[in-house]
Motif scaffolding. Structure first.
Motif, short mmCIF file in Angstrom:
data_model
loop_
_atom_site.label_atom_id
_atom_site.label_comp_id
_atom_site.label_asym_id
_atom_site.label_seq_id
_atom_site.Cartn_x
_atom_site.Cartn_y
_atom_site.Cartn_z
N UNK A 165 0.82 -1.21 0.00
CA UNK A 165 0.00 0.00 0.00
C UNK A 165 0.85 1.27 0.00
N UNK A 166 2.04 1.20 0.59
CA UNK A 166 2.94 2.36 0.61
C UNK A 166 4.03 2.17 -0.44
N UNK A 167 3.62 1.77 -1.62
CA UNK A 167 4.52 1.42 -2.72
C UNK A 167 5.45 2.56 -3.10
N UNK A 168 6.74 2.24 -3.23
CA UNK A 168 7.72 3.21 -3.72
C UNK A 168 7.71 3.30 -5.23
N UNK A 177 -2.10 8.07 -5.10
CA UNK A 177 -1.44 7.88 -3.82
C UNK A 177 -2.40 7.22 -2.84
N UNK A 178 -1.83 6.57 -1.84
CA UNK A 178 -2.69 6.00 -0.80
C UNK A 178 -3.25 7.13 0.06
N UNK A 179 -4.41 6.86 0.64
CA UNK A 179 -5.04 7.85 1.53
C UNK A 179 -5.48 7.15 2.81
N UNK A 278 -5.11 2.35 5.12
CA UNK A 278 -4.97 3.19 3.94
C UNK A 278 -5.60 2.48 2.75
N UNK A 279 -6.12 3.23 1.83
CA UNK A 279 -6.69 2.68 0.61
C UNK A 279 -6.11 3.41 -0.59
#
Length: 397
Positions: A165-168, A177-179, A278-279
């Motif tokens: 979910x926090x992909x670089x 972006x994730x929220x 996060x989604x």
């Protein structure tokens, strides 16, 4: 495309499933994982038949079965009264949907996937290596790697971003972006003997306790020796990590309207960790035509209300490899992948949003929910899941 090399960023469930799926189609695969050691992290997860049929084809399901549990149903209960509202039967899952419904510890699934990966001669696993970026050309993608202090480059026909979910790597596709969703998942794993759950849930079921603004889910792990607890509440944003120290006072306040027995369990559980939910909205791009595909949470992170996050990552990985084995070029492959996956992900996301609304309902909406559930037979409740659990990536074209 079967003669091209594939690079996979991330050695979680999505990445390892992708590696095995591509290897099964004859591709040469390199898995790149930034962690130096693949430690046992996370908690429980639910593996519905749409996921377990893929795992079975990859030769990992039998290895998991000793630690997984096959629940006989999903029971919905009122968190305040503990009254049973409905039960979705799962004891005939294999007959109905062609594969079992399992609950397992995430670390157990990752372990058996890793065992299988290490057996494959056409898969190379590199740990302690970070993907710093990628450049795209006419003949494929060049992946920039960093194992400090040494930097090097890896040529591939396709880069699969399975880095969560926090992909670089998400910015390479100009993806969303994730929220932070405004909800926190509190998670704990404990011994069944010490949990005190016998009067709250059966040892062979998934039980969800529903209340306005929160829910709690309990299910067995590791042959029934452990219990996984997840409590989802509203909350402020915290550090983006899978296992923050939990604010147990907030958890107690958020679940104050639970029945005394459930409140006692929550308050006396010592092993809570906190995960900010996060989604990633699924309407943004998931690919770069030069040779990048985002899968799983990197592409379309879902909230946990449909318990389909791991299953969607597994489906993504299997379908991408299936399509790659028959695609004439990378751009066609990536276009087809997005075209086939988007409707499926949208429908699953809608189901999750529906579950959140219904599970967290209060007042007249909750009364209407309870009445509707009482009027639906177990057969009808199971039939409602046919589209989800009966799905097979091999039928997609």
């Amino acid at each position: 495309m079967s003669d091209c090399a594939v690079a996979v960023a991330g050695a979680g469930i999505a990445g390892l499933t992708a590696a095995l799926s591509f290897a099964a189609k004859g591709f040469s695969v390199t898995v790149i994982e930034k962690a130096a050691h693949l430690d046992e992290i996370g908690a429980g997860l639910q593996l519905s038949p749409n996921a377990t049929r893929v795992l079975d084809r990859l030769g990992v399901l039998d290895r998991l079965s000793g630690n997984a549990v096959e629940p006989r149903g999903i029971v919905l209960r009122d968190a305040a009264s503990l009254a049973s509202l409905a039960c979705i039967p799962l004891d005939a899952a294999e007959k109905r949907w062609g594969a079992p419904y399992l609950v397992a510890h995430r670390a157990d699934l990752q372990r058996v996937l890793l065992e299988r990966v290490r057996e494959k001669e056409n898969i190379t696993l590199e740990t302690g290596v970070a993907v710093r970026g990628a450049t795209f050309g006419r003949t494929g993608v060049t992946v920039e790697l960093d194992r400090s202090p040494v930097e090097r480059r890896l040529a591939a026909g396709l880069l699969v971003a399975a880095d969560g979910v926090w992909s670089a790597l998400r910015p390479l596709a100009n993806a969303n972006r994730s929220r932070f969703t405004g909800h926190i998942a509190f998670r704990a794993v404990m011994s069944r003997r010490s949990a005190g759950l016998d009067h709250l849930t059966q040892p062979d079921t998934v039980t969800a306790f529903l209340a306005p603004d929160f829910h709690v889910v309990a299910y067995p792990l590791r042959g029934g020796e452990e219990i996984n607890l997840v409590a989802v509440t509203k909350g402020g944003e915290i550090r983006p990590d899978w296992s923050n120290d939990a604010d147990t006072a907030h958890l107690a306040r958020a679940t104050a309207r639970a029945a005394p027995a459930l409140s006692h369990l929550i308050e006396n559980t010592q092993a809570w960790s906190a995960w900010p939910i996060h989604a990633v909205e699924g309407d943004g791009p998931w690919t770069h035509p030069g040779g990048l595909a985002l899968i799983g949470d990197a592409a379309h992170a879902l909230t946990p209300h449909a318990a389909q996050g791991a299953a969607m990552a597994i489906e993504d990985a299997a379908l991408l490899a299936e399509l790659a084995a028959h695609a004439s070029d990378t751009e066609t492959l990536l276009g087809t992948f997005e075209r086939l996956r988007r409707p499926r992900i949208r429908r699953v996301a809608r189901r999750g949003a529906f579950n959140r609304f219904v599970w967290h309902a209060g007042g007249p909406v909750a009364l209407a929910r309870n009445l509707a559930l009482r009027l639906r037979s177990p057969e009808r409740l199971a039939a409602d899941m046919d589209w989800l659990y009966g799905y097979d990536v091999k039928t997609e074209r």
